[in-house]
Design a protein around this motif. Structure first.
Motif, PDB file in Angstrom:
ATOM      1  N   TYR A   1      -7.684  10.344   9.947  1.00 10.93           N
ATOM      2  CA  TYR A   1      -7.921   9.022   9.374  1.00 10.93           C
ATOM      3  C   TYR A   1      -9.351   8.859   8.848  1.00 10.93           C
ATOM      4  CZ  TYR A   1      -5.509   4.473   9.305  1.00 10.93           C
ATOM      5  OH  TYR A   1      -4.863   3.324   8.952  1.00 10.93           O
ATOM      6  N   TRP A   2     -10.176   8.018   9.472  1.00 12.90           N
ATOM      7  CA  TRP A   2     -11.525   7.765   8.936  1.00 12.90           C
ATOM      8  C   TRP A   2     -12.580   8.576   9.673  1.00 12.90           C
ATOM      9  CZ3 TRP A   2     -12.096   5.336   4.406  1.00 12.90           C
ATOM     10  CH2 TRP A   2     -11.056   4.509   3.968  1.00 12.90           C
TER      11      TRP A   2
ATOM     12  N   TRP B   1      -7.973  -5.442   0.538  1.00  9.06           N
ATOM     13  CA  TRP B   1      -8.789  -4.604  -0.369  1.00  9.06           C
ATOM     14  C   TRP B   1      -7.918  -3.593  -1.098  1.00  9.06           C
ATOM     15  CZ3 TRP B   1     -13.004  -0.528   1.127  1.00  9.06           C
ATOM     16  CH2 TRP B   1     -12.542   0.376   2.083  1.00  9.06           C
ATOM     17  N   ASP B   2      -6.737  -3.264  -0.527  1.00 12.71           N
ATOM     18  CA  ASP B   2      -5.799  -2.431  -1.286  1.00 12.71           C
ATOM     19  C   ASP B   2      -5.459  -3.110  -2.604  1.00 12.71           C
ATOM     20  OD1 ASP B   2      -5.403  -1.888   1.663  1.00 12.71           O
ATOM     21  OD2 ASP B   2      -4.195  -0.270   0.848  1.00 12.71           O
TER      22      ASP B   2
ATOM     23  N   GLN C   1     -11.144  -8.122   5.025  1.00 13.84           N
ATOM     24  CA  GLN C   1     -11.488  -6.749   4.612  1.00 13.84           C
ATOM     25  C   GLN C   1     -12.629  -6.795   3.588  1.00 13.84           C
ATOM     26  OE1 GLN C   1      -7.774  -4.824   3.423  1.00 13.84           O
ATOM     27  NE2 GLN C   1      -7.911  -3.477   5.207  1.00 13.84           N
TER      28      GLN C   1
ATOM     29  N   GLY D   1     -12.311  -1.680   6.980  1.00 10.81           N
ATOM     30  CA  GLY D   1     -11.438  -0.850   6.149  1.00 10.81           C
ATOM     31  C   GLY D   1     -11.393   0.576   6.656  1.00 10.81           C
TER      32      GLY D   1
ATOM     33  N   PRO E   1       0.813  -1.230   0.000  1.00  8.62           N
ATOM     34  CA  PRO E   1       0.000   0.000   0.000  1.00  8.62           C
ATOM     35  C   PRO E   1       0.843   1.275   0.000  1.00  8.62           C
ATOM     36  CG  PRO E   1      -0.887  -1.585   1.572  1.00  8.62           C
ATOM     37  CD  PRO E   1       0.433  -2.145   1.102  1.00  8.62           C
TER      38      PRO E   1
ATOM     39  N   TRP F   1      -3.252   2.886  -3.652  1.00 12.20           N
ATOM     40  CA  TRP F   1      -4.597   2.903  -4.255  1.00 12.20           C
ATOM     41  C   TRP F   1      -4.973   4.300  -4.738  1.00 12.20           C
ATOM     42  CZ3 TRP F   1      -7.335   0.807   0.713  1.00 12.20           C
ATOM     43  CH2 TRP F   1      -7.910   1.840   1.474  1.00 12.20           C
TER      44      TRP F   1
ATOM     45  N   TRP G   1      -2.052  -5.927   1.499  1.00 12.87           N
ATOM     46  CA  TRP G   1      -3.365  -5.768   2.146  1.00 12.87           C
ATOM     47  C   TRP G   1      -4.456  -6.155   1.150  1.00 12.87           C
ATOM     48  CZ3 TRP G   1       0.388  -3.709   5.019  1.00 12.87           C
ATOM     49  CH2 TRP G   1       0.155  -3.479   6.375  1.00 12.87           C
TER      50      TRP G   1
ATOM     51  N   PHE H   1       0.985   6.596  -1.937  1.00  9.23           N
ATOM     52  CA  PHE H   1      -0.021   5.606  -1.536  1.00  9.23           C
ATOM     53  C   PHE H   1      -0.600   4.931  -2.781  1.00  9.23           C
ATOM     54  CE2 PHE H   1      -4.029   4.176   0.422  1.00  9.23           C
ATOM     55  CZ  PHE H   1      -3.478   3.473   1.479  1.00  9.23           C
TER      56      PHE H   1
ATOM     57  N   ASP I   1     -10.934   1.880   9.984  1.00  2.51           N
ATOM     58  CA  ASP I   1     -10.571   1.520  11.355  1.00  2.51           C
ATOM     59  C   ASP I   1     -11.216   2.348  12.469  1.00  2.51           C
ATOM     60  OD1 ASP I   1      -8.929   0.603   9.403  1.00  2.51           O
ATOM     61  OD2 ASP I   1      -7.067   0.931  10.464  1.00  2.51           O
TER      62      ASP I   1
ATOM     63  N   TYR J   1       3.221   0.576   5.484  1.00  2.00           N
ATOM     64  CA  TYR J   1       2.505  -0.664   5.130  1.00  2.00           C
ATOM     65  C   TYR J   1       3.370  -1.564   4.241  1.00  2.00           C
ATOM     66  CZ  TYR J   1      -1.465   2.331   6.495  1.00  2.00           C
ATOM     67  OH  TYR J   1      -2.315   3.169   7.159  1.00  2.00           O
TER      68      TYR J   1
ATOM     69  N   TYR K   1       5.985  -4.319  11.237  1.00  2.00           N
ATOM     70  CA  TYR K   1       4.593  -3.880  11.289  1.00  2.00           C
ATOM     71  C   TYR K   1       3.940  -4.525  12.496  1.00  2.00           C
ATOM     72  CZ  TYR K   1      -0.233  -3.018  10.151  1.00  2.00           C
ATOM     73  OH  TYR K   1      -1.535  -2.600  10.222  1.00  2.00           O
TER      74      TYR K   1
END
Ligand code: 9YW
Length: 419
Positions: A348-349, A33-34, A106, A166, A22, A409, A31, A407, A168, A27, A81
């Motif tokens: 982040y999210w 879904w990446d 994911q 996805g 990723p 994606w 991953w 990054f 977090d 990362y 990691y």
């Protein structure tokens, strides 16, 4: 360098021989879904590599059908990691010959990616038996979700960890996470903070809870029973992507001369079941232990736009363009309701805009005929990438870059939009 070449440089730079990481530093493994989003972009540079990206991920699939959220690279530092292979101990389930992986999953966007990758170069894909080999694995992946993850018994898939969403640290998880006793911060070492600013990452208390949930799952041999999982949520993003991926499986089945019917029926069934999550112009997660919807403003609630024939599509368009998300004006989709006090533009999210989600919405809008809005999102993503580079996420109001650099994606989605 133009945007296309810059995006290609990021993706090719993150290629590790069989798969793409990723981002460097933060990362260092594969991953789940990446890899699906990456394959969607990579197919424009190398259809063969894009096929390999998905094949390497599914090479680490478990016997029960689950596709792990991380496949660890044996050549990357073991401690680089956290939580790494020594935490997950997947060899205790899969034996020593299997790749080291995590034990959670994911969102299931892979069949959709597999179909897109196939269309980029059907001839090479047919010669290599790409879909022939992947189709049974995709079917068994969806079978695992349907069979083992209907923890609420309502015909919807439950996620059992915030990492599985996805997204977090989405505010959606604040209430269900309060039941979880955090592992004290001194008992684990966060490696993410060596690569990213603490103000743009989940807090230590969040992390302590993530670690508790994952360790409990592991200590029960990754058994999927409601009494094992303190956290269980029927998430609209996961279920919507499963429906969109079943739609892709119908196409794949047709290409292979198999019957598309079971997949078409599954799309219709999930479309109906999703309505259990619908309220106030949006879809919400259902907290299985609490027995109620987690009403809030996560952008996950707009993602059902990817479901073909969704009856609530117009309502979602209205919510997306209303004061809570303003996607027409911003050209990007904030990850959380802009008007909610929990909105945080940097963390982040909890507010930043992410390119994979905006790309999914753009695709769903096109499918539902909202072409002008889809174009606005395309323009917004390209502009944000030109301004900020290929960052992990951006402030949705200013497009200022946040999180990791280079990054994958982000670069993949940009490539897909340019071609
Ligand atoms: C983590 C890799 C992953 C993404 C997730 C994102 C983050 C944290 O990074 O997860 O350390 O696993 O939330 O969606 O797949 O890019």
């Amino acid at each position: 360098m133009n945007l296309h070449d810059e995006a290609a440089k990021v993706l090719l730079g993150n290629w590790r021989g069989h798969n793409t990481i990723p981002a460097p530093g933060l990362y260092p493994h594969q991953w789940s879904w990446d890899s699906a989003f990456i394959a969607i972009g990579l197919r424009h540079l190398s259809p063969l590599r894009a096929q390999r990206e998905l094949e390497s991920l599914f090479g680490a699939q478990w016997a029960d059908g689950r596709v792990p959220h991380i496949v660890f690279d044996p050549s990357a530092p073991r401690e680089g990691y956290f939580p790494g292979p020594d935490f997950w101990r997947s060899e205790q389930v899969n034996g020593p010959m299997h790749a080291d992986t995590s034990g959670i999953v994911q969102p299931p966007v892979h069949a959709l990616a597999a179909w897109e990758v196939f269309t980029a170069d059907p001839e090479t894909a047919r010669r290599r038996g790409f879909l022939e080999r992947l189709y049974p694995r995709l079917v068994s992946w969806h079978g695992y979700l349907r069979r083992s993850r209907d923890l609420g018994g309502r015909g919807l898939v439950s996620i059992v960890h915030p990492w599985e969403s996805g997204m977090d640290n989405s505010p959606s998880w604040d209430v269900p996470l309060q039941r979880v006793e955090p592992v004290p911060a001194g008992e684990f070492r966060r490696r993410d903070l060596e690569h990213a600013d603490a103000s743009e990452r989940p807090t230590d208390v969040d992390y302590g809870r993530y670690v508790r949930l994952a360790a409990t799952y592991r200590d029960h041999g990754y058994a999927d029973r409601l009494d094992v999982h303190e956290f269980a949520a029927e998430d609209p993003l996961t279920n919507a992507l499963l429906a969109a991926s079943e739609d892709a499986l119908a196409r794949i089945a047709r290409e292979l001369g198999e019957s598309p019917q079971p997949h078409e029926e599954e799309v219709a069934r999930l479309r109906d079941a999703l309505s259990l999550l619908h309220a106030d112009g949006l879809f919400h997660s259902f907290d299985v232990h609490g027995g109620s919807l987690i009403r809030g403003g996560s952008v996950a609630g707009l993602v059902p736009l990817v479901v073909p024939g969704l009856p609530q599509a117009q309502e979602l368009v209205d919510t997306a363009t209303g004061p809570r998300f303003r996607v027409d004006e911003l050209g990007l989709a904030p990850s959380y309701d802009l008007t909610d006090p929990l909105f945080d533009p940097s963390r982040y999210w909890r507010g930043p805009a992410w390119f994979n989600i905006t790309w999914l919405l753009q695709r769903g809008l096109t499918d539902h005929g909202a072409n002008e809005l889809a174009r606005a999102l395309r323009g917004g993503m390209l502009e944000a990438a030109s301004r900020s580079g290929f960052r992990e996420y951006v402030d949705p109001r200013t497009a200022e870059g946040r999180g990791a650099h280079h990054f994958s994606w982000t670069a993949a989605v940009v490539l897909d939009l340019l071609i």
